[in-house]
Write a protein that holds these residues in place. Structure first.
Motif, PDB file in Angstrom:
ATOM      1  N   PHE A   1       1.380  -1.321   0.190  1.00 20.34           N
ATOM      2  CA  PHE A   1       0.121  -0.632  -0.254  1.00 20.34           C
ATOM      3  C   PHE A   1       0.667   1.265   0.088  1.00 20.34           C
ATOM      4  N   ILE A   2       1.234   1.789  -1.622  1.00 23.84           N
ATOM      5  CA  ILE A   2       1.974   3.305  -1.411  1.00 23.84           C
ATOM      6  C   ILE A   2       0.810   4.472  -0.530  1.00 23.84           C
ATOM      7  N   ASN A   3       2.259   4.850   0.330  1.00 29.58           N
ATOM      8  CA  ASN A   3       1.435   6.106   1.056  1.00 29.58           C
ATOM      9  C   ASN A   3       1.777   7.437   0.895  1.00 29.58           C
ATOM     10  N   ASN A   4       3.145   7.055  -0.375  1.00 28.89           N
ATOM     11  CA  ASN A   4       3.606   8.440  -0.851  1.00 28.89           C
ATOM     12  C   ASN A   4       2.810   8.947  -2.682  1.00 28.89           C
ATOM     13  N   LYS A   5       3.859   9.883  -2.490  1.00 30.83           N
ATOM     14  CA  LYS A   5       3.471   9.954  -4.144  1.00 30.83           C
ATOM     15  C   LYS A   5       4.542   9.928  -4.985  1.00 30.83           C
ATOM     16  N   ASP A   6       5.950  10.587  -4.068  1.00 33.70           N
ATOM     17  CA  ASP A   6       7.194  10.834  -5.256  1.00 33.70           C
ATOM     18  C   ASP A   6       7.136   9.431  -5.172  1.00 33.70           C
ATOM     19  N   LEU A   7       6.852   8.461  -4.035  1.00 33.95           N
ATOM     20  CA  LEU A   7       7.546   6.856  -4.640  1.00 33.95           C
ATOM     21  C   LEU A   7       6.578   5.848  -5.226  1.00 33.95           C
ATOM     22  N   ALA A   8       4.888   6.154  -4.812  1.00 32.43           N
ATOM     23  CA  ALA A   8       4.223   5.790  -6.509  1.00 32.43           C
ATOM     24  C   ALA A   8       4.564   6.067  -7.475  1.00 32.43           C
ATOM     25  N   GLY A   9       5.482   7.586  -8.241  1.00 34.89           N
ATOM     26  CA  GLY A   9       5.953   8.407  -9.706  1.00 34.89           C
ATOM     27  C   GLY A   9       6.845   6.969  -9.585  1.00 34.89           C
TER      28      GLY A   9
ATOM     29  N   ILE B   1     -13.594   3.991 -13.440  1.00 39.19           N
ATOM     30  CA  ILE B   1     -12.557   4.147 -12.597  1.00 39.19           C
ATOM     31  C   ILE B   1     -13.403   3.891 -11.313  1.00 39.19           C
ATOM     32  N   LEU B   2     -15.135   3.063 -11.183  1.00 44.00           N
ATOM     33  CA  LEU B   2     -15.518   2.675  -9.808  1.00 44.00           C
ATOM     34  C   LEU B   2     -14.435   1.406  -9.019  1.00 44.00           C
ATOM     35  N   ASN B   3     -14.016   0.366 -10.283  1.00 43.04           N
ATOM     36  CA  ASN B   3     -13.611  -0.158  -9.883  1.00 43.04           C
ATOM     37  C   ASN B   3     -11.715  -0.223  -9.219  1.00 43.04           C
ATOM     38  N   LYS B   4     -11.408   1.008  -9.524  1.00 39.97           N
ATOM     39  CA  LYS B   4      -9.635   1.290  -9.238  1.00 39.97           C
ATOM     40  C   LYS B   4      -9.729   2.062  -7.698  1.00 39.97           C
TER      41      LYS B   4
ATOM     42  N   ASP C   1      -6.533  16.665  -8.127  1.00 41.98           N
ATOM     43  CA  ASP C   1      -4.879  16.705  -8.439  1.00 41.98           C
ATOM     44  C   ASP C   1      -5.265  16.685  -9.646  1.00 41.98           C
ATOM     45  N   ASP C   2      -5.662  16.641 -11.023  1.00 41.50           N
ATOM     46  CA  ASP C   2      -5.677  15.873 -12.406  1.00 41.50           C
ATOM     47  C   ASP C   2      -4.590  15.587 -12.657  1.00 41.50           C
ATOM     48  N   GLN C   3      -3.295  15.941 -12.238  1.00 36.90           N
ATOM     49  CA  GLN C   3      -2.005  15.759 -12.984  1.00 36.90           C
ATOM     50  C   GLN C   3      -1.221  13.684 -12.304  1.00 36.90           C
ATOM     51  N   LEU C   4      -2.032  14.426 -10.711  1.00 38.48           N
ATOM     52  CA  LEU C   4      -1.831  13.487 -10.054  1.00 38.48           C
ATOM     53  C   LEU C   4      -2.565  12.081  -9.977  1.00 38.48           C
ATOM     54  N   ALA C   5      -3.821  12.476 -10.499  1.00 40.94           N
ATOM     55  CA  ALA C   5      -4.870  11.207 -10.757  1.00 40.94           C
ATOM     56  C   ALA C   5      -4.379  10.868 -12.035  1.00 40.94           C
ATOM     57  N   LYS C   6      -4.322  11.589 -12.835  1.00 41.63           N
ATOM     58  CA  LYS C   6      -3.720  10.964 -14.082  1.00 41.63           C
ATOM     59  C   LYS C   6      -2.686   9.912 -13.821  1.00 41.63           C
ATOM     60  N   GLU C   7      -1.716  10.265 -13.533  1.00 42.75           N
ATOM     61  CA  GLU C   7      -0.323   9.972 -13.241  1.00 42.75           C
ATOM     62  C   GLU C   7       0.168   8.001 -11.918  1.00 42.75           C
ATOM     63  N   LEU C   8      -1.315   8.441 -11.624  1.00 43.29           N
ATOM     64  CA  LEU C   8      -2.084   7.396 -11.118  1.00 43.29           C
ATOM     65  C   LEU C   8      -2.501   5.924 -11.561  1.00 43.29           C
ATOM     66  N   LEU C   9      -3.008   6.500 -12.409  1.00 41.76           N
ATOM     67  CA  LEU C   9      -3.985   5.110 -12.854  1.00 41.76           C
ATOM     68  C   LEU C   9      -3.493   5.883 -14.401  1.00 41.76           C
ATOM     69  N   ALA C  10      -2.405   5.527 -14.834  1.00 39.63           N
ATOM     70  CA  ALA C  10      -1.324   4.783 -15.821  1.00 39.63           C
ATOM     71  C   ALA C  10      -1.265   3.837 -14.993  1.00 39.63           C
ATOM     72  N   LYS C  11      -0.366   3.767 -13.731  1.00 39.44           N
ATOM     73  CA  LYS C  11       0.802   2.876 -13.005  1.00 39.44           C
ATOM     74  C   LYS C  11      -0.796   1.074 -13.279  1.00 39.44           C
ATOM     75  N   ASP C  12       0.089   0.459 -13.074  1.00 33.67           N
ATOM     76  CA  ASP C  12      -0.905  -0.687 -13.485  1.00 33.67           C
ATOM     77  C   ASP C  12      -1.178  -1.043 -12.245  1.00 33.67           C
ATOM     78  N   PHE C  13      -1.708  -0.573 -10.661  1.00 33.03           N
ATOM     79  CA  PHE C  13      -1.909  -1.070  -9.646  1.00 33.03           C
ATOM     80  C   PHE C  13      -3.635  -1.967  -9.968  1.00 33.03           C
ATOM     81  N   LYS C  14      -3.230  -2.542  -8.958  1.00 34.68           N
ATOM     82  CA  LYS C  14      -4.771  -2.889  -8.670  1.00 34.68           C
ATOM     83  C   LYS C  14      -5.658  -2.603  -8.319  1.00 34.68           C
ATOM     84  N   ARG C  15      -5.187  -1.418  -7.499  1.00 38.10           N
ATOM     85  CA  ARG C  15      -6.081   0.277  -6.522  1.00 38.10           C
ATOM     86  C   ARG C  15      -5.309   1.206  -7.010  1.00 38.10           C
TER      87      ARG C  15
END
Length: 389
Positions: free
Chosen positions: A91-99, A176-179, A124-138
């Motif tokens: 469970f990632i709890n840090n923006k920089d780490l997620a990036g 996005i509901l299942n993400k 934060d649209d930029q952050l949301a798009k960066e996270l959605l581009a990741k192949d995370f489970k959620r």
């Protein structure tokens, strides 16, 4: 079906115990700040609720990362990068780490990063798009733990969770509901908190059906800070144990114990003890494997239904007034939470909400006023005990 004979026998016994022939229901009635009608006796349920499963087969037991726990713990919260944890749930709890996490590495990764700016009333649209581009489970976290710790009512917490979800759907679509992962703080009102988790599953599922889906929310539950105190840390430990139990029984997909040492830096030992609460409940009481352990309890079924109805109504109210972000910008959402938090704090001050060692058998005197603690223009975490510390 109502068992009339059982009810009459119970009423007769209670009148005998109370030594009265008056209306026992008015005597036994207990008020609560949630506006939920709680009966002193349940012998039936109007309509049984559906059994909503968890997303995870077994509840993840989550710990802060420590190298000494790698062999025994299968799910960690990470604030910094750690190599070679491919077999762990993270469970990632840090923006920089997620990036810094590349897409091919993260099939067991979840984001606990909320993309909402509660102060600005924006996403934060930029952050949301960066996270959605990741192949995370959620990929996206909807965090309402802040709202619980700020003193929001249960129905407010759940209504806000739906409203934040709706804001995300309007920008990024219903896929996005299942993400989404929902981060909740579990308070000390044991049965109400069990019902809170169950009620949220019902109303989220109802919202998903508005988009032609049939989704179940992923719920990450953690212990509340609101009812913890700097003194009597052992009482904090007892409170958090009950909160983790409520989270598991309610059907959370992951649980996390905040450190029970308040007001000082946690030690390695206190972190380990906090996590081992989960181990005892999962492996000794086997609470983490049930999909809906409280299903069929008349009491919990009834308050689950009431909480679901009040939460949905609050969500509809938010939408009719322009949505969550709009109400944040206006300051009216902050005011709603503030009003409930103030009333709750008054109950603590008056002893209607009891905290052992704080306002019951107290070791501390009142040192701050309620006005010193809260700000009607800001959603901020406040512990009940702060006014005594």
């Amino acid at each position: 079906m109502r068992n009339t004979e059982t009810l009459l026998n119970w009423e007769k016994l209670v009148k005998k115990q109370l030594k009265t022939e008056d209306d026992i229901y008015s005597i036994l009635k207990k008020n609560n700040l949630e506006g939920i009608d709680v009966k002193p006796f349940y012998d039936s349920i109007h309509k049984a609720l559906i059994n909503l499963p968890k997303v995870e087969e077994s509840t993840h037991l989550v710990s802060h990362y420590d190298p000494s726990l790698e062999e025994d713990v299968f799910a960690f919260i990470l604030d910094h990068n750690v190599e070679d944890l491919e077999q762990k749930t993270i469970f990632i709890n840090n923006k920089d780490l997620a990036g810094h996490i590349s897409p091919e590495e993260n099939d067991n990764y979840f984001s606990l990063i909320d993309v909402f700016d509660e102060n600005e009333g924006s996403i934060d649209d930029q952050l949301a798009k960066e996270l959605l581009a990741k192949d995370f489970k959620r990929n996206i976290c909807v965090d309402i733990s802040l709202h619980q710790n700020a003193g929001a009512a249960i129905y407010q917490q759940l209504g806000i969770a739906l409203a934040k979800t709706k804001e995300l759907v309007e920008v990024y679509g219903s896929d996005i509901l299942n993400k989404i992962i929902f981060r909740m703080a579990i308070g000390g009102n044991y049965f109400f908190e069990i019902a809170k988790i169950r009620a949220f599953k019902l109303i989220f599922n109802q919202l998903s059906k508005e988009y032609g889906l049939d989704d179940i929310p992923y719920i990450f539950s953690e212990t509340s800070l609101r009812n913890k105190a700097v003194s009597d840390h052992e009482n904090n430990l007892i409170r958090s144990t009950l909160e983790i139990a409520a989270a598991m029984i309610g059907g959370s997909d992951a649980v996390f114990s905040n450190n029970y040492l308040i007001g000082k830096k946690g030690t390695k030992n206190s972190e380990e003890i906090s996590f081992k609460q989960q181990i005892v409940l999962a492996y000794e009481s086997i609470l983490n494997v049930f999909e809906d352990a409280s299903n069929g309890s008349y009491y919990i079924e009834d308050i689950t239904q009431q909480i679901a109805e009040k939460s949905w109504a609050f969500f509809v109210e938010i939408e009719e007034k322009g949505g969550y972000l709009q109400l944040l910008k206006e300051g009216s959402m902050q005011r709603k939470i503030y009003d409930h938090a103030i009333e709750e704090q008054k109950w603590v001050q008056e002893g209607k909400i009891k905290l052992i060692g704080v306002n019951l058998y107290p070791k501390l005197d009142i040192t701050m006023s309620i006005d010193d603690l809260y700000n009607e223009k800001e959603i901020k975490a406040v512990r009940w005990a702060e006014m005594f510390e």
